[in-house]
Design a protein around this motif. Structure first.
Motif, PDB file in Angstrom:
ATOM      1  N   ASP A 128       2.608   1.957   7.736  1.00 15.25           N
ATOM      2  CA  ASP A 128       1.674   1.042   8.393  1.00 15.25           C
ATOM      3  C   ASP A 128       1.871  -0.405   7.964  1.00 15.25           C
ATOM      4  OD1 ASP A 128       0.380   3.108   9.820  1.00 15.25           O
ATOM      5  OD2 ASP A 128      -0.831   3.605   8.058  1.00 15.25           O
ATOM      6  N   GLY A 129       2.878  -0.662   7.145  1.00 14.70           N
ATOM      7  CA  GLY A 129       3.131  -2.025   6.719  1.00 14.70           C
ATOM      8  C   GLY A 129       2.209  -2.508   5.621  1.00 14.70           C
ATOM      9  N   VAL A 130       1.724  -1.587   4.790  1.00 17.58           N
ATOM     10  CA  VAL A 130       0.777  -1.931   3.731  1.00 17.58           C
ATOM     11  C   VAL A 130       1.393  -1.644   2.366  1.00 17.58           C
ATOM     12  CG1 VAL A 130      -1.484  -1.393   2.716  1.00 17.58           C
ATOM     13  CG2 VAL A 130      -1.213  -1.492   5.214  1.00 17.58           C
ATOM     14  N   ILE A 131       1.185  -2.563   1.436  1.00 18.32           N
ATOM     15  CA  ILE A 131       1.560  -2.371   0.039  1.00 18.32           C
ATOM     16  C   ILE A 131       0.299  -2.500  -0.795  1.00 18.32           C
ATOM     17  CG2 ILE A 131       2.898  -3.265  -1.906  1.00 18.32           C
ATOM     18  CD1 ILE A 131       4.863  -4.445   0.162  1.00 18.32           C
ATOM     19  N   ASP A 132       0.017  -1.475  -1.604  1.00 16.53           N
ATOM     20  CA  ASP A 132      -1.154  -1.506  -2.481  1.00 16.53           C
ATOM     21  C   ASP A 132      -0.764  -0.835  -3.789  1.00 16.53           C
ATOM     22  OD1 ASP A 132      -3.594  -1.588  -3.709  1.00 16.53           O
ATOM     23  OD2 ASP A 132      -4.657  -0.377  -2.202  1.00 16.53           O
ATOM     24  N   ALA A 133      -0.470  -1.655  -4.778  1.00 18.95           N
ATOM     25  CA  ALA A 133      -0.078  -1.162  -6.096  1.00 18.95           C
ATOM     26  C   ALA A 133      -0.687  -2.083  -7.139  1.00 18.95           C
ATOM     27  CB  ALA A 133       1.445  -1.134  -6.224  1.00 18.95           C
ATOM     28  N   ASP A 134      -0.619  -1.677  -8.388  1.00 22.26           N
ATOM     29  CA  ASP A 134      -1.187  -2.503  -9.451  1.00 22.26           C
ATOM     30  C   ASP A 134      -0.564  -3.896  -9.407  1.00 22.26           C
ATOM     31  OD1 ASP A 134      -2.606  -0.313 -10.177  1.00 22.26           O
ATOM     32  OD2 ASP A 134      -1.460   0.130 -12.004  1.00 22.26           O
ATOM     33  N   GLY A 135      -1.408  -4.902  -9.218  1.00 23.61           N
ATOM     34  CA  GLY A 135      -0.957  -6.288  -9.222  1.00 23.61           C
ATOM     35  C   GLY A 135      -0.495  -6.812  -7.883  1.00 23.61           C
ATOM     36  N   VAL A 136      -0.366  -5.942  -6.869  1.00 21.23           N
ATOM     37  CA  VAL A 136       0.142  -6.379  -5.574  1.00 21.23           C
ATOM     38  C   VAL A 136      -0.680  -5.754  -4.453  1.00 21.23           C
ATOM     39  CG1 VAL A 136       2.114  -6.440  -4.010  1.00 21.23           C
ATOM     40  CG2 VAL A 136       2.485  -6.574  -6.462  1.00 21.23           C
ATOM     41  N   ARG A 137      -1.130  -6.605  -3.559  1.00 19.86           N
ATOM     42  CA  ARG A 137      -1.727  -6.157  -2.299  1.00 19.86           C
ATOM     43  C   ARG A 137      -1.103  -7.006  -1.204  1.00 19.86           C
ATOM     44  NH1 ARG A 137      -6.234  -3.023  -2.353  1.00 19.86           N
ATOM     45  NH2 ARG A 137      -6.917  -3.864  -0.343  1.00 19.86           N
ATOM     46  N   ALA A 138      -0.580  -6.358  -0.190  1.00 18.60           N
ATOM     47  CA  ALA A 138       0.123  -7.124   0.833  1.00 18.60           C
ATOM     48  C   ALA A 138       0.158  -6.378   2.154  1.00 18.60           C
ATOM     49  CB  ALA A 138       1.550  -7.418   0.375  1.00 18.60           C
ATOM     50  N   ALA A 176       8.795  -9.872   6.455  1.00 24.13           N
ATOM     51  CA  ALA A 176       7.838  -9.563   7.519  1.00 24.13           C
ATOM     52  C   ALA A 176       6.415  -9.597   6.976  1.00 24.13           C
ATOM     53  CB  ALA A 176       8.159  -8.199   8.144  1.00 24.13           C
ATOM     54  N   ALA A 177       6.090 -10.684   6.308  1.00 24.06           N
ATOM     55  CA  ALA A 177       4.834 -10.765   5.556  1.00 24.06           C
ATOM     56  C   ALA A 177       3.755 -11.513   6.332  1.00 24.06           C
ATOM     57  CB  ALA A 177       5.072 -11.448   4.219  1.00 24.06           C
ATOM     58  N   HIS A 178       2.512 -11.034   6.194  1.00 24.66           N
ATOM     59  CA  HIS A 178       1.346 -11.698   6.770  1.00 24.66           C
ATOM     60  C   HIS A 178       0.353 -12.078   5.677  1.00 24.66           C
ATOM     61  CE1 HIS A 178      -1.625 -12.684   9.865  1.00 24.66           C
ATOM     62  NE2 HIS A 178      -2.523 -12.005   9.161  1.00 24.66           N
ATOM     63  N   GLN A 179       0.234 -11.203   4.705  1.00 20.03           N
ATOM     64  CA  GLN A 179      -0.714 -11.438   3.608  1.00 20.03           C
ATOM     65  C   GLN A 179      -0.078 -10.906   2.323  1.00 20.03           C
ATOM     66  OE1 GLN A 179      -4.029 -12.558   4.274  1.00 20.03           O
ATOM     67  NE2 GLN A 179      -4.530 -12.746   2.111  1.00 20.03           N
ATOM     68  N   VAL A 180      -0.040 -11.744   1.278  1.00 22.76           N
ATOM     69  CA  VAL A 180       0.529 -11.321   0.008  1.00 22.76           C
ATOM     70  C   VAL A 180      -0.300 -11.887  -1.136  1.00 22.76           C
ATOM     71  CG1 VAL A 180       2.523 -11.385  -1.542  1.00 22.76           C
ATOM     72  CG2 VAL A 180       2.883 -11.220   0.928  1.00 22.76           C
ATOM     73  N   THR A 181      -0.781 -10.988  -1.980  1.00 26.06           N
ATOM     74  CA  THR A 181      -1.439 -11.377  -3.222  1.00 26.06           C
ATOM     75  C   THR A 181      -0.683 -10.722  -4.367  1.00 26.06           C
ATOM     76  OG1 THR A 181      -3.597 -11.566  -2.163  1.00 26.06           O
ATOM     77  CG2 THR A 181      -3.570 -11.344  -4.563  1.00 26.06           C
ATOM     78  N   LEU A 182      -0.211 -11.525  -5.306  1.00 27.25           N
ATOM     79  CA  LEU A 182       0.597 -11.032  -6.409  1.00 27.25           C
ATOM     80  C   LEU A 182       0.001 -11.522  -7.718  1.00 27.25           C
ATOM     81  CD1 LEU A 182       3.223  -9.618  -7.407  1.00 27.25           C
ATOM     82  CD2 LEU A 182       4.367 -11.831  -7.152  1.00 27.25           C
ATOM     83  N   ASP A 183      -0.320 -10.579  -8.594  1.00 32.80           N
ATOM     84  CA  ASP A 183      -0.898 -10.907  -9.903  1.00 32.80           C
ATOM     85  C   ASP A 183      -2.099 -11.824  -9.759  1.00 32.80           C
ATOM     86  OD1 ASP A 183       1.061  -9.386 -11.095  1.00 32.80           O
ATOM     87  OD2 ASP A 183       2.389 -11.088 -11.466  1.00 32.80           O
TER      88      ASP A 183
END
Length: 732
Positions: free
Chosen positions: A671-681, A701-708
């Motif tokens: 679904d194009g989702v990344i959800d791991a410790d320290g990263v939501r995208a 192919a990024a729309h939203q990225v939060t890192l640390d």
């Protein structure tokens, strides 16, 4: 055998005067004078090559009778000797040229084992002997010139008639195929030499389509070996057309303008060997000094001049005697001299060319850690048969005209496959040449032990439905990072019920690789991951249940290959019931040319087969960690490895891998989702390299990225580009 036996007119028999000497092709008086004045100057090296090649002919006896094998070499033999005579006026070159020409004239047919008079032998000989006919001119004497002219007329008519009669099939209209280019160039050359306008127009009409439909990015679906064999003929024709008619198609042919970059990026580290996607007799048949020279001259490519110099100085003779392609590089001496332009200064690619590249038409992605000889390289590809342009254009032409134009027999069933080299040696490899092509000969996924639909024959893509396609999406090739997602599910037989199959590969600046395979079938299937190498891998202790680890070594190159397979808690991977591992031998044997039936090439692959338990869904993660095999056990040494360091990280969505040394790869779920410790995208990938102020982030192919805890992208807009350096991205 006499001219009369061949049905050729005997010169002077009717009392008519001999035909006037033909106009010299490629060599008007001004150019000839210029070349002569430079033979002891900037063309000294090229003259020496030509003289040595002519001396080789002097020490060789041409066949008295037509052999079963190919006779293509007779054409350039005539051209080389005729050029040496024209440049020097030394009669021994003329006599030696006639010794070789007379043999070709004496053969009733050109080509014996396959399509006599109608294929490669005819194309090669018509080109070389026609050049020789115009270069030697009146100096041949009326009897010799008449015999040669009559034979050229006969063979030209045979080839022309075949091309017309077979329009819409085989090479006559196979615009993306080397046979088309070679035969039409031969037809054009003899047409110009004899003044046969119908022949030159036939070739011109054919090439007018070729230059417009070849892929603009310069990639070649036939692979590097056939690039080296076939593409010089495109340049030969365009050069001939410009000199004979004053028509300049060099800028019109975007393929030729860009194809050097494809070839450069398909060079293995060190430049001597090649990446062998497609039909490749070996890993050394990849260089044409002559072609590099003319690409440098016509397009001002200093890097092509540099590579020509490098090959001529360092690799030429090894390729000449180890290459499996005939007639090979030696007979190109005439073109090396005519196509050299010393006004183009050589430029070292390491100073100008990025280490990552993407070729959209072939779905080809290439990553190297540097341009150094000991770099790590990965090449990954996925496209429909022949590449996107050929696949789509051939279907349009065929529908309009009722033709069959694709002829992609040299394109393997390899969509989704990749190869890996490091420190001067190969770790994961392709099969080379095959007549019965199979996905199982590549680093791919089998479903219930089966590969692609239509495989097991020479032309896998013949008669394939228009929906049988693969592609490459979510591409990033920049700044030391590589990412691509190969979608290959449509390539499998319908009865397997494969609803989707995707392979995502991410390569980090160190050369460490993450491969994620995802698939779904209508009912449970066994999924087998294949990894081929030149030498057998050694089993190593796995990092845990549901995983398999092997160590690959080849000389100085080494790599840990770890596959995590099976569903796990929290949507992760690697803690299920595990996988079955087999190590087997895969032998591939083929005859690469029907014109030489007894020629056989073989390659033995050592295959690692990792099979997951039968299930509807596939999820497997493979991590590849290259290391210096000479420093194994020395973690402190440069490139040394005390053991694998990569580990999977917990992930609620997607796949997260800590590769060590500050490199991390976060790859999305379907679904194009990344959800791991320290990263939501919401992104296809977030890739991290380095630590502290040197840390760099690449997003795909990024729309939203939060890192640390820092928002880097919000709504597709860069929100904080000051916290990290080198923010890269695709589809931002």
């Amino acid at each position: 055998m006499t001219d009369t036996d061949l049905g050729l007119p005997t010169p002077g028999a009717t009392g008519t005067p001999a035909d006037p000497a033909p106009a010299r092709l490629l060599l008007d008086d001004a150019r000839l004078a210029d070349l002569r004045s430079r033979l002891d100057g900037d063309l000294a090296a090229q003259w020496r090559r030509l003289a040595e090649q002519c001396d080789l002919y002097r020490r060789t006896t041409p066949p008295a009778e037509h052999p079963l094998a190919s006779i293509t070499y007779l054409g350039p033999a005539a051209a080389n000797l005729a050029l040496a005579y024209r440049l020097t006026g030394q009669r021994h070159y003329l006599e030696e040229a006639w010794r070789w020409i007379s043999v070709a004239v004496s053969f009733e047919h050109w080509g014996r084992a396959h399509l006599p008079d109608h294929d490669l032998d005819a194309g090669w000989l018509l080109h070389g002997l026609s050049l020789a006919y115009t270069w030697l001119g009146d100096d041949l004497g009326p009897e010799r010139a008449g015999a040669l002219r009559a034979k050229l007329a006969l063979q030209g008519e045979r080839l022309y008639d075949f091309a017309v009669a077979n329009e819409g099939s085989w090479w006559s209209s196979s615009y993306w195929q080397n046979h088309h280019w070679i035969c039409h160039t031969g037809l054009a050359t003899v047409g110009y030499a004899l003044g046969e306008r119908a022949w030159t127009q036939r070739a011109k009409d054919a090439f007018a389509t070729v230059v417009d439909v070849l892929p603009a990015d310069g990639s070649d679906m036939e692979g590097v070996v056939y690039w080296r064999y076939g593409v010089p003929w495109l340049a030969t024709y365009l050069d001939l057309l410009q000199h004979a008619e004053g028509v300049d198609w060099w800028d019109r042919c975007l393929f030729l303008a860009n194809t050097f970059w494809y070839r450069l990026h398909q060079a293995a580290p060190g430049y001597e060997e090649i990446v062998d996607h497609g039909d490749c007799h070996d890993r050394r048949s990849g260089h044409s000094v002559a072609l590099y020279r003319i690409l440098a001259a016509r397009y001002g490519i200093g890097e092509a001049q540099w590579l020509a110099d490098t090959v001529a100085d360092r690799f030429f003779w090894r390729e000449a005697y180890e290459s499996g392609v005939r007639p090979g590089v030696l007979p190109e001496a005439w073109a090396e001299l005519l196509w050299y332009d010393d006004a183009v200064a050589p430029v070292d690619p390491a100073t100008t060319v990025p280490a990552q590249a993407a070729f959209e038409d072939l779905g080809l992605l290439v990553h190297r850690t540097s341009w150094d000889d000991d770099a790590t390289l990965l090449s990954f590809k996925s496209s429909p048969g022949g590449g996107h342009t050929a696949w789509e254009t051939s279907r349009r032409l065929d529908a309009e005209r009722g033709w069959d134009t694709l002829s992609a027999g040299h394109h393997h069933p390899d969509a989704g496959s990749f190869v890996l080299a490091s420190r001067g040696a190969w770790l994961l490899v392709d099969e080379g040449y095959s007549n019965r092509k199979r996905a199982g000969h590549h680093n791919l996924v089998l479903v219930d032990g089966q590969g692609f639909a239509g495989e097991g024959r020479y032309h896998v893509y013949a008669d394939a439905p228009p929906t049988r396609t693969a592609d490459m999406v979510d591409v990033l090739a920049d700044g030391g990072f590589l990412h691509g997602r190969a979608r290959t599910g449509r390539m499998y037989p319908d009865e397997l019920g494969v609803e989707s199959l995707e392979r995502t590969i991410a390569v980090l600046p160190s050369g460490r690789v993450v491969v994620v395979d995802r698939g779904r079938a209508a009912e449970p299937r066994s999924w087998t991951l294949l990894f081929h190498s030149d030498h057998p891998g050694e089993e190593a202790a796995p990092p845990g249940p549901g995983a398999a680890r092997h160590e690959l070594r080849n000389g100085r190159a080494g790599a840990w290959l770890t596959t995590y397979a099976g569903p796990a808690v929290d949507g992760g991977v690697g803690e299920g019931e595990g996988c079955t591992v087999e190590r087997v031998v895969t032998d591939v044997e083929a005859n690469p040319t029907s014109s030489t039936p007894d020629l056989v090439v073989t390659r033995r692959l050592h295959t690692l087969r990792v099979t997951l338990p039968a299930a509807r869904d596939l999820l497997a993660v493979t991590v590849i960690e290259p290391f210096d095999a000479f420093r194994a056990g020395d973690p402190a040494g440069p490139g040394g490895s005390g053991g694998p360091t990569a580990r999977l990280l917990p992930a609620r969505s997607g796949v997260a891998v800590d590769l060590g040394d500050g490199e991390l790869a976060y790859l999305a779920d379907p679904d194009g989702v990344i959800d791991a410790d320290g990263v939501r995208a919401r992104a296809a990938a977030v890739l991290v390299a380095g630590t502290g102020s040197g840390r760099r982030v690449a997003v795909v192919a990024a729309h939203q990225v939060t890192l640390d805890g820092r928002t880097l992208l919000s709504g597709g807009t860069v929100a904080d580009d000051g916290a990290l350096t080198g923010l890269l991205g695709a589809d931002l």
